[in-house]
Structure formats: C-alpha cells, structure tokens
Design a protein around this motif. Structure first.
Motif, short mmCIF file in Angstrom:
data_model
loop_
_atom_site.label_atom_id
_atom_site.label_comp_id
_atom_site.label_asym_id
_atom_site.label_seq_id
_atom_site.Cartn_x
_atom_site.Cartn_y
_atom_site.Cartn_z
N GLU A 18 42.18 33.61 27.78
CA GLU A 18 43.04 32.42 27.83
C GLU A 18 43.96 32.45 29.05
N ARG A 19 44.58 33.58 29.31
CA ARG A 19 45.53 33.69 30.42
C ARG A 19 44.89 33.41 31.78
N PHE A 20 43.69 33.94 32.00
CA PHE A 20 43.02 33.80 33.29
C PHE A 20 41.95 32.72 33.30
N ALA A 130 39.06 37.90 46.33
CA ALA A 130 40.52 37.76 46.25
C ALA A 130 40.97 37.53 44.81
N ALA A 131 40.28 36.66 44.09
CA ALA A 131 40.64 36.37 42.70
C ALA A 131 40.42 37.60 41.81
N PHE A 132 39.35 38.34 42.08
CA PHE A 132 39.05 39.54 41.30
C PHE A 132 40.12 40.61 41.52
N GLU A 133 40.54 40.79 42.77
CA GLU A 133 41.60 41.75 43.07
C GLU A 133 42.92 41.32 42.45
N GLN A 134 43.20 40.03 42.49
CA GLN A 134 44.42 39.51 41.89
C GLN A 134 44.42 39.73 40.38
#
Length: 154
Positions: A18-20, A130-134
């Motif tokens: 839910e959060r991501f 970038a999204a995966f690292e974040q």
C-alpha cells in the motif's frame, strides 16, 4: 521468523504494498535443513492466485534463489526485454503473478540470508534503478526480525 514467531509478516507486506503502490509483494523464506534449505514463498500481498504457495526454489534458481545465493538485490525493469520467453520457466513467480517489472532484496539475520523480499508491478518499466534504490532506502535497515543489507567480503 524463527526468532519472532508472533511477528506479523503478512501485515508488514500488506503495508509495504500500500505504501509504495506495488501490485505485488511477497516474501520467500528459507526452510529448515531437513528440507534441504529450499526457499518457498510464504507471504504474499496483491497476489492474483495461490500458485506462489506451491513454488519451491533451490539456491541459485529463480529470483529468490539467486538473491539468496548472492546476497545481493536483483532488479528486472522489463521482463519482456530482459528475459527470453523460453527462459521464463526458470522464474515461476513472474509467470504465476504476471509480473513485468520487479525487484528483490535479501533479508539478513545473523549475517546470513534467511529470506527474500520481492516487490513488483504488472506493467513494464514501472520499477527502475532509482525507484528500486529509493524503496530500499525507505525500507530502512529493518524489516521485521531482519536487517536488509548488502555484505561486502574482503
């Protein structure tokens, strides 16, 4: 898992999804030695069927097996471009859940990989580097009883 039997992993992965805004989140756990240290997907959120429960992986096989063996995260930004269709049978979770963009990270306990956390989308190129690292940064060092970290060996 063995150290905190009352820990609610299902609730945690539901919250992560839910959060991501992931389409699918799952957690594979190492089974005991009498089961030859196989990995099985124990918890799932956003699943479209129950097939994940029947998937059994050995170290080095499938996404969870490779992350377990190497202790390093794995990212597949576009399944259709990155994996040949004839090789998809090696990735049963991708087929079972129709994933198109996904990442997996090792879950550490006592300096050993004890599980794998997989997150994904059913649309291509939705999860990039970038999204995966974040996501990994925001997840932090703790996930339940585990510490998500990469180990460097000298």
């Amino acid at each position: 898992m063995k150290n905190q039997p009352n820990y609610h992993y299902q609730e945690e992965i539901d919250k992560l999804r839910e959060r991501f805004q992931f389409d699918f989140v799952s957690m594979a756990m190492v089974q005991p030695a009498e089961d030859r240290f196989v990995l099985t997907w124990q918890y799932a959120s956003g699943n479209i069927n129950e097939r994940y429960k029947r998937i059994v992986l050995h170290s080095g096989k499938g996404i969870a097996g490779m992350v377990f063996k190497t202790g390093k995260p794995m990212l597949i930004q576009n399944v259709n471009a990155d994996i040949k269709s004839r090789d998809l049978f090696n990735y049963p979770i991708i087929v079972a859940e129709q994933l198109k963009s996904l990442g997996a990270i090792p879950l550490w306990e006592n300096s050993r990989v004890q599980g794998v956390l997989l997150v994904g989308y059913r649309t291509e190129k939705r999860l990039d580097q970038a999204a995966f690292e974040q996501f990994q940064e925001k997840l932090g060092m703790n996930f339940g009883a585990f510490h998500a970290r990469e180990v460097t060996q000298s």
